[in-house]
Design an enzyme around this catalytic site. Structure first.
Site, PDB file in Angstrom:
ATOM      1  N   ASP A  57       0.822  -1.204  -0.068  1.00 19.15           N
ATOM      2  CA  ASP A  57       0.059  -0.170   0.196  1.00 19.15           C
ATOM      3  C   ASP A  57       0.899   1.115   0.025  1.00 19.15           C
ATOM      4  O   ASP A  57       1.508   1.486   1.062  1.00 19.15           O
ATOM      5  CB  ASP A  57      -0.898  -0.098   1.262  1.00 19.15           C
ATOM      6  CG  ASP A  57      -1.830   1.305   1.515  1.00 19.15           C
ATOM      7  OD1 ASP A  57      -1.717   2.152   0.740  1.00 19.15           O
ATOM      8  OD2 ASP A  57      -2.638   1.230   2.494  1.00 19.15           O
ATOM      9  N   VAL A  58       1.267   1.927  -1.205  1.00 22.94           N
ATOM     10  CA  VAL A  58       1.908   2.953  -1.178  1.00 22.94           C
ATOM     11  C   VAL A  58       1.299   4.194  -0.376  1.00 22.94           C
ATOM     12  O   VAL A  58       2.228   5.326  -0.378  1.00 22.94           O
ATOM     13  CB  VAL A  58       2.173   3.443  -2.743  1.00 22.94           C
ATOM     14  CG1 VAL A  58       2.700   2.367  -3.465  1.00 22.94           C
ATOM     15  CG2 VAL A  58       0.860   3.918  -3.495  1.00 22.94           C
ATOM     16  N   ASN A  84       3.909   4.788 -10.400  1.00 24.59           N
ATOM     17  CA  ASN A  84       2.770   4.836 -11.201  1.00 24.59           C
ATOM     18  C   ASN A  84       1.497   4.665 -10.571  1.00 24.59           C
ATOM     19  O   ASN A  84       0.332   4.927 -11.241  1.00 24.59           O
ATOM     20  CB  ASN A  84       2.737   3.659 -12.343  1.00 24.59           C
ATOM     21  CG  ASN A  84       1.568   3.173 -12.919  1.00 24.59           C
ATOM     22  OD1 ASN A  84       1.131   3.840 -13.926  1.00 24.59           O
ATOM     23  ND2 ASN A  84       1.016   1.963 -12.644  1.00 24.59           N
ATOM     24  N   TYR A 152      -8.156  14.365  -9.206  1.00 27.64           N
ATOM     25  CA  TYR A 152      -7.339  13.854  -9.874  1.00 27.64           C
ATOM     26  C   TYR A 152      -6.452  14.895 -10.463  1.00 27.64           C
ATOM     27  O   TYR A 152      -5.142  14.926 -10.679  1.00 27.64           O
ATOM     28  CB  TYR A 152      -8.065  13.085 -10.956  1.00 27.64           C
ATOM     29  CG  TYR A 152      -7.146  12.290 -11.760  1.00 27.64           C
ATOM     30  CD1 TYR A 152      -6.575  11.109 -11.428  1.00 27.64           C
ATOM     31  CD2 TYR A 152      -6.970  12.849 -13.144  1.00 27.64           C
ATOM     32  CE1 TYR A 152      -5.509  10.357 -12.355  1.00 27.64           C
ATOM     33  CE2 TYR A 152      -5.867  12.009 -14.006  1.00 27.64           C
ATOM     34  CZ  TYR A 152      -5.516  10.835 -13.852  1.00 27.64           C
ATOM     35  OH  TYR A 152      -4.766  10.338 -14.635  1.00 27.64           O
ATOM     36  N   LYS A 156      -2.205  15.417 -10.256  1.00 28.34           N
ATOM     37  CA  LYS A 156      -1.506  15.311 -11.283  1.00 28.34           C
ATOM     38  C   LYS A 156      -0.561  16.645 -11.825  1.00 28.34           C
ATOM     39  O   LYS A 156       0.654  16.585 -12.091  1.00 28.34           O
ATOM     40  CB  LYS A 156      -2.193  14.925 -12.614  1.00 28.34           C
ATOM     41  CG  LYS A 156      -2.737  13.446 -12.440  1.00 28.34           C
ATOM     42  CD  LYS A 156      -1.702  12.470 -12.002  1.00 28.34           C
ATOM     43  CE  LYS A 156      -2.070  11.145 -12.039  1.00 28.34           C
ATOM     44  NZ  LYS A 156      -1.152  10.058 -11.619  1.00 28.34           N
TER      45      LYS A 156
END
Length: 247
Positions: A57-58, A84, A152, A156
């Site tokens: 789990d990053v 990613n 999102y 980004k």
């Protein structure tokens, strides 16, 4: 030339899986990270060469530290991080987005990317020979938004700042950092585009996609440059998608 070691996050599907398979086929030793073990094992089978699956789990700092500690213990170094892992989140109007949903996107797309980059940076700085490469997965949304995508899009855009800071801070240690901004690669995440997605003027219209393998080949090219060269930003997109122009 000694075998190079890559860590790929979000490796259980989509772009992460395609990149992991491409790197493995080119002779890289790939460490596959993602939340679910079975999709990682499937990616390893598709790669056709040995790969190590490490469920991670990053968003959890301890889990990220364990991922890079296991990689260093097994292979002695990290030459590449493909950062990613990410999620689009709920596609809802701004006024309807719950704070918990906002935080979930920020935690995965931005904090998770930072934690992995930080752990990779530490390893790359400490190892001998020193250095390595970090490639962050941005998005066309790092440039322009889609409707109902505020979380999102904000993350980004922030990934671009992460890329630039890593590039600057990595210079003394031969740590290169670049970013690939992807538009409409054909994956499970973009499966709905053929049926139609919301456009800037409110219409629902189908959009063209491209083969995700073309993205994977671009990442491999970036990864295999000597550390004296760097693709700082690359945009790879379906040629006819509605990005360039008014709309």
């Amino acid at each position: 030339m000694p075998q190079q070691i890559a860590v790929v996050t979000g490796a259980g599907s989509g772009v992460g899986r395609a990149v992991a398979v491409e790197l493995a086929g080119a002779g890289w030793q790939v460490v596959l990270a993602g939340r679910r073990a079975e999709p990682l094992r499937e990616t390893a089978r598709l790669g056709g060469t040995p790969a190590v699956a490490v469920p991670t789990d990053v968003t959890d700092p301890a889990a990220v530290d364990a991922l890079f500690a296991e990689t260093a213990e097994r292979f002695g170094r990290v030459d590449l991080l493909f950062n990613n892992a990410g999620t689009f989140g709920a596609a809802v109007p701004v006024e309807e987005l719950e704070v918990a949903a906002w935080r979930a996107v920020v935690d995965l797309n931005l904090t998770g990317a930072f934690l992995c980059a930080q752990a990779a940076f530490r390893q790359m700085k400490a190892q001998h020979p020193q250095g390595g490469r970090i490639i962050n997965n941005g998005s066309i949304s790092a440039h322009v938004p889609r409707p109902h995508s505020i979380a999102y899009t904000a993350t980004k855009h922030a990934v671009t700042g992460l890329t630039r800071s890593l590039s600057l801070d990595g210079r003394p240690y031969r740590i290169a950092c670049g970013q690939i901004d992807i538009g409409n690669a054909a994956t499970d995440m973009t499966a709905a585009m053929g049926a139609g997605v919301r456009q800037a003027d409110g219409r629902i219209a189908p959009e063209p996609t491209m083969d995700v393998a073309d993205v994977a080949r671009t990442v491999r090219h970036m990864a295999e440059l000597p550390l004296e060269a760097n693709v700082q930003f690359a945009t790879v997109m379906a040629t006819a998608m509605p990005y360039i122009g008014r709309g």
